[in-house]
Scaffold this active site. Sequence first.
Site, short mmCIF file in Angstrom:
data_model
loop_
_atom_site.label_atom_id
_atom_site.label_comp_id
_atom_site.label_asym_id
_atom_site.label_seq_id
_atom_site.Cartn_x
_atom_site.Cartn_y
_atom_site.Cartn_z
N HIS A 70 0.79 -1.24 0.00
CA HIS A 70 0.00 0.00 0.00
C HIS A 70 0.82 1.29 0.00
O HIS A 70 0.32 2.33 -0.43
CB HIS A 70 -1.02 0.00 1.14
N GLU A 72 3.39 5.57 -2.94
CA GLU A 72 3.40 6.85 -2.23
C GLU A 72 4.77 7.17 -1.62
O GLU A 72 5.18 8.33 -1.61
CB GLU A 72 2.34 6.82 -1.13
N ASP A 73 5.47 6.15 -1.13
CA ASP A 73 6.67 6.41 -0.32
C ASP A 73 7.98 5.90 -0.91
O ASP A 73 9.01 5.95 -0.24
CB ASP A 73 6.50 5.81 1.08
#
Length: 193
Positions: free
Chosen positions: A80, A84-85
Site C-alpha cells: 500500500h 506513495e513512499d
Amino acid sequence: MRTFSAKEGWPAVRAGWADRLPEADLAALDEAVAFAARHHGGQTRPAGEPYLEHLLEATRVLVEAIGSTDVDVLRAAVLHDVVEDTDGTLDEVRARFGDRVATLVGWVTKPEGGARADYLARLRDAPDDALLVKLADRLSNVQRLDTHPRPAKRGAYYEETVRTILPLAARHPWFRDWFETWRTEFRGLADER
C-alpha cells in the site's frame, strides 16, 4: 485494545498463517513482501522501526482481526505504500501483481501534489476492499501513536483520524469498535496540538 506487531518478521508471520491461507496464497504474499522490502529498503518509521513492520502489521490486522483471506487484498496491504513512499509506480505494481491489486493500491495512495484532505475525502467512495486496506493501514499507524517522537504530529494525527477515519470505520463493525476504543484511550493526544 488489541494491538498488532510484526517485529518477528515475515517468516514468522507467514508460519503463523499456514493454517489460514493456502500455500499458493502464501507464495503470492512472499512475492509481494519481497517487492515491498526491495522498494522500501532501509526506510524506517518515525519511532525507528523498519518500514516493513508497518506493512506486515496492516496485513496482520486483515488476516487475524477480520479474517480476510483474499490474497489480492492482502497483497495490496503489503504494497500500500510502495507508490506513495518509494520510487515504485502503479504501473509496476499492475505489471507484477495485476489490475485488482494495482487498483486497490491506487485507492489508498495519496496523489503526488494532491491535498491530503481531498485524498481522505475521496476514500468515502472507495470500494470496500480498498477501505479495508486503508483502515488496517491507519490502525497500524495509530495503535502506538503515543510513541511518535513529535507531540504536535501526535495531536494532529489523532484529530485527523477521529474526523476522517472513524466515519469510514463505521461500515465495518470490528474496525468501528477498535477505533472507538482507541479514540477513548488516546483522547489525551488531542491536547498535544
